[in-house]
Design an enzyme around this catalytic site. Structure first.
Site, PDB file in Angstrom:
ATOM      1  N   ASP A 129       0.252  -7.576   1.318  1.00  0.00           N
ATOM      2  CA  ASP A 129       0.663  -6.191   1.540  1.00  0.00           C
ATOM      3  C   ASP A 129       2.190  -6.072   1.554  1.00  0.00           C
ATOM      4  O   ASP A 129       2.779  -5.439   2.418  1.00  0.00           O
ATOM      5  CB  ASP A 129       0.086  -5.659   2.854  1.00  0.00           C
ATOM      6  CG  ASP A 129       0.154  -4.134   2.946  1.00  0.00           C
ATOM      7  OD1 ASP A 129       0.320  -3.483   1.897  1.00  0.00           O
ATOM      8  OD2 ASP A 129       0.079  -3.606   4.067  1.00  0.00           O
ATOM      9  N   ALA A 143       0.546  -1.432  10.107  1.00  0.00           N
ATOM     10  CA  ALA A 143      -0.662  -0.671  10.410  1.00  0.00           C
ATOM     11  C   ALA A 143      -0.798  -0.475  11.905  1.00  0.00           C
ATOM     12  O   ALA A 143      -0.107  -1.092  12.705  1.00  0.00           O
ATOM     13  CB  ALA A 143      -1.897  -1.398   9.870  1.00  0.00           C
ATOM     14  N   GLY A 173       3.061   6.659   7.802  1.00  0.00           N
ATOM     15  CA  GLY A 173       4.430   6.930   7.389  1.00  0.00           C
ATOM     16  C   GLY A 173       5.393   5.862   7.880  1.00  0.00           C
ATOM     17  O   GLY A 173       6.432   5.628   7.276  1.00  0.00           O
ATOM     18  N   ASN A 174       5.042   5.197   8.999  1.00  0.00           N
ATOM     19  CA  ASN A 174       5.833   4.068   9.486  1.00  0.00           C
ATOM     20  C   ASN A 174       5.632   2.824   8.630  1.00  0.00           C
ATOM     21  O   ASN A 174       6.434   1.881   8.705  1.00  0.00           O
ATOM     22  CB  ASN A 174       5.451   3.710  10.929  1.00  0.00           C
ATOM     23  CG  ASN A 174       6.194   4.550  11.957  1.00  0.00           C
ATOM     24  OD1 ASN A 174       5.603   5.314  12.687  1.00  0.00           O
ATOM     25  ND2 ASN A 174       7.502   4.397  12.000  1.00  0.00           N
ATOM     26  N   SER A 175       4.570   2.794   7.859  1.00  0.00           N
ATOM     27  CA  SER A 175       4.278   1.620   7.036  1.00  0.00           C
ATOM     28  C   SER A 175       5.471   1.264   6.150  1.00  0.00           C
ATOM     29  O   SER A 175       6.041   2.124   5.475  1.00  0.00           O
ATOM     30  CB  SER A 175       3.058   1.884   6.148  1.00  0.00           C
ATOM     31  OG  SER A 175       1.894   2.000   6.920  1.00  0.00           O
ATOM     32  N   ALA A 183      -6.587   2.665  14.653  1.00  0.00           N
ATOM     33  CA  ALA A 183      -6.894   4.089  14.832  1.00  0.00           C
ATOM     34  C   ALA A 183      -8.306   4.219  15.380  1.00  0.00           C
ATOM     35  O   ALA A 183      -9.289   4.092  14.655  1.00  0.00           O
ATOM     36  CB  ALA A 183      -6.754   4.828  13.501  1.00  0.00           C
ATOM     37  N   HIS A 231       0.820  -1.216   0.000  1.00  0.00           N
ATOM     38  CA  HIS A 231       0.000   0.000   0.000  1.00  0.00           C
ATOM     39  C   HIS A 231       0.854   1.267   0.000  1.00  0.00           C
ATOM     40  O   HIS A 231       0.338   2.353  -0.255  1.00  0.00           O
ATOM     41  CB  HIS A 231      -0.985  -0.003   1.181  1.00  0.00           C
ATOM     42  CG  HIS A 231      -0.370   0.227   2.519  1.00  0.00           C
ATOM     43  ND1 HIS A 231      -0.061  -0.785   3.406  1.00  0.00           N
ATOM     44  CD2 HIS A 231      -0.019   1.378   3.153  1.00  0.00           C
ATOM     45  CE1 HIS A 231       0.429  -0.277   4.505  1.00  0.00           C
ATOM     46  NE2 HIS A 231       0.484   1.035   4.384  1.00  0.00           N
ATOM     47  N   LEU A 243      -3.646  -5.259 -24.977  1.00  0.00           N
ATOM     48  CA  LEU A 243      -4.097  -6.647 -24.869  1.00  0.00           C
ATOM     49  C   LEU A 243      -5.410  -6.882 -25.604  1.00  0.00           C
ATOM     50  O   LEU A 243      -5.530  -7.822 -26.391  1.00  0.00           O
ATOM     51  CB  LEU A 243      -4.251  -7.019 -23.394  1.00  0.00           C
ATOM     52  CG  LEU A 243      -4.658  -8.454 -23.065  1.00  0.00           C
ATOM     53  CD1 LEU A 243      -3.635  -9.445 -23.629  1.00  0.00           C
ATOM     54  CD2 LEU A 243      -4.796  -8.647 -21.556  1.00  0.00           C
ATOM     55  N   GLY A 244      -6.432  -6.056 -25.315  1.00  0.00           N
ATOM     56  CA  GLY A 244      -7.693  -6.177 -26.043  1.00  0.00           C
ATOM     57  C   GLY A 244      -8.757  -6.986 -25.327  1.00  0.00           C
ATOM     58  O   GLY A 244      -9.403  -7.834 -25.943  1.00  0.00           O
TER      59      GLY A 244
END
Length: 494
Positions: free
Chosen positions: A212, A314, A295-297, A317, A173, A357-358
């Site tokens: 993740d 994570a 920001g620590n992620s 929160a 993420h 690709l289509g």
């Protein structure tokens, strides 16, 4: 009764009964500090012996000897009992109870064997980087779908170096939807003039959205000699050895302000987590009360040996919650990281040069997967005539699950992967095909066209979508086994 044990004195014992035992003299003792008269003791013993002799003379040699023997044995048994009592009390003094628990001294020694938080910070900070992601997000609204530019901050950990690349692990993420990734090394944050900082470009090497997890690469040719001297590869630890209450240290780019250090303990292991969008994860997390903030992620969780044991992911929160953060255990993703590190690094291709690709596809959600038993991936709702997809054998109803061994779970992932392929390149797709016995996997290779070769033209003169369909074509098919989505799900083409 109270006992006081003297240091290194196995034979002397003192108690509240005021007895004092002397070394190697079990027959000598003192009561109240007064010594019993020796004459009475000698007379008592002598009297017994004289009496035995008199009896021997009166009753005969045999009878006297027998009487003497009995009386002497009684006397000796009494003396032996006294000696046994003294020996047992000596044993009580010298033999201490033993337990299976380590002593306080041993536990103190083990605790001192670990590094301090300050030492961890100094030793491990050079392995942690700050990542800035400039990208685009697809916004859907009542008026249609449009693209919005985004920018976010995260962290990463240096886990390897090859002859040409520096390899960094982070969260998916953190890099999702990126158009440009910038990497800043921790030592540069201390520079007086921030304009001198060497900000380098990173490229996504591979990722797994379900876990993740992502690995990005930095070209070594873009790094100065000074940078190479001030960074280091993190030492990997074993997260399976973590125990509850063990101290850990988190380092990361909290709130995008630069690297910071927090510490806490391992609160729990094997935790599950649901994100804000109510999606689950394949990971089982380390729970810690070390502060983990936005920001620590992608940053590092170190044990007190300075070993990387987790990737911070994570935090909970909520106004009712405090001190609950999660990190991905390094032992659970070690093989995934190694596989990603071996992938070919690709750079994002300009849209005009991208391969075409289509197909039109839509997502197979977990609800649809459970209701219709359709594999999770990018469901092909239509194939453009004469497109590379049609010529390669792709058909409506197939589900694309991999592209060059990279897992595809959503249409967004398929779009993102194809953004790294140029026209003329070959992509190897894994597709699930419905049969009488259920879905089975097949490998199909597709040579991509350019949009111009495919005859696709838009207002800008280019497009990655098949002719006659747009990304806002909400479908005109009725729900059936091949297309269970009906008109309720949008179909996107490229």
């Amino acid at each position: 009764m109270e006992y006081q044990y003297g240091q290194n004195n196995e034979n002397n014992y003192q108690g509240s009964n005021n007895y004092t035992y002397y070394q190697n003299n079990p027959n000598s003792y003192q009561t109240g500090g007064q010594e019993p008269p020796k004459k009475k003791k000698e007379k008592k013993g002598g009297g017994v012996i004289v009496l035995a002799v008199v009896l021997s003379l009166l009753t005969g040699t045999a009878g006297g000897a027998l009487g003497s023997s009995l009386m002497l044995r009684q006397y000796n048994n009494k003396e032996a009992a006294q000696e046994k009592e003294i020996f047992e009390e000596k044993e009580t003094e010298t033999v201490l109870p033993q337990t299976g628990q380590p002593s306080a001294v041993q536990m103190s020694t083990e605790t001192q064997a670990g590094l301090s938080v300050k030492q961890i910070s100094e030793m491990c900070m050079p392995s942690v980087v700050a990542i800035t992601n400039k990208g685009e997000a697809e916004i859907r609204s009542f008026w249609g779908t449009f693209i919005q530019e985004t920018e976010g901050s995260g962290s990463g950990v240096i886990i390897g170096k090859t002859d040409s690349e520096l390899l960094i692990v982070t969260n998916y993420h953190v890099v999702s939807g990126s158009k440009e990734l910038s990497v800043l090394f921790s030592y540069q944050e201390q520079m007086e003039d921030s304009s001198d900082a060497e900000i380098v470009r990173g490229e996504i090497k591979d990722y797994d959205a379900a876990k993740d997890l992502a690995v990005i690469a930095v070209d070594l040719n873009s790094l100065s000699k000074e940078t190479m001297e001030n960074i280091k590869v993190a030492a990997l630890g074993d997260s399976d050895e973590l125990s509850l209450g063990e101290q850990v240290v988190a380092i990361g780019n909290a709130l995008g302000y630069g690297q910071s250090v927090t510490t806490g303990i391992v609160s729990a292991v094997g935790r599950s987590m649901t994100t804000q969008d109510s999606t689950g994860s394949e990971n089982k997390y380390i729970q810690t009360d070390a502060a983990i903030n936005p920001g620590n992620s992608g940053g590092a969780l170190f044990n007190m040996k300075g070993e990387l044991v987790g990737i911070n992911s994570a935090k909970v929160a909520d106004t009712k919650v405090e001190g609950i953060g999660y990190a991905i255990p390094i032992s659970d993703i070690r093989e995934d990281m190694e596989h990603m590190m071996e992938q070919e690094t690709r750079t994002l291709v300009e849209e005009a040069e991208r391969g075409y690709l289509g197909v039109s596809v839509s997502n197979v959600t977990s609800e649809i997967n459970q209701a219709y038993d359709i594999p999770i991936g990018a469901y092909i709702s239509s194939v453009t005539e004469n497109s590379p997809a049609e010529k390669a054998g792709l058909q409506r109803g197939m589900v694309i699950t991999e592209i060059d061994k990279r897992t595809v779970r959503t249409r967004e992932e398929l779009v993102e992967y194809l953004g790294y392929y140029r026209a003329g390149e070959i992509v190897n797709l894994t597709v699930e095909v419905r049969t009488e016995s259920g879905y089975e996997a097949r490998q199909i290779s597709v040579t991509l066209y350019s949009a111009e070769e495919a005859g696709v033209v838009t207002q800008e003169g280019q497009s990655s979508e098949p002719s006659g369909e747009t990304s806002e074509n909400y479908g005109q098919y009725a729900p059936n086994e091949e297309n269970p989505f009906g008109g309720f799900f949008p179909f996107f083409g490229w």
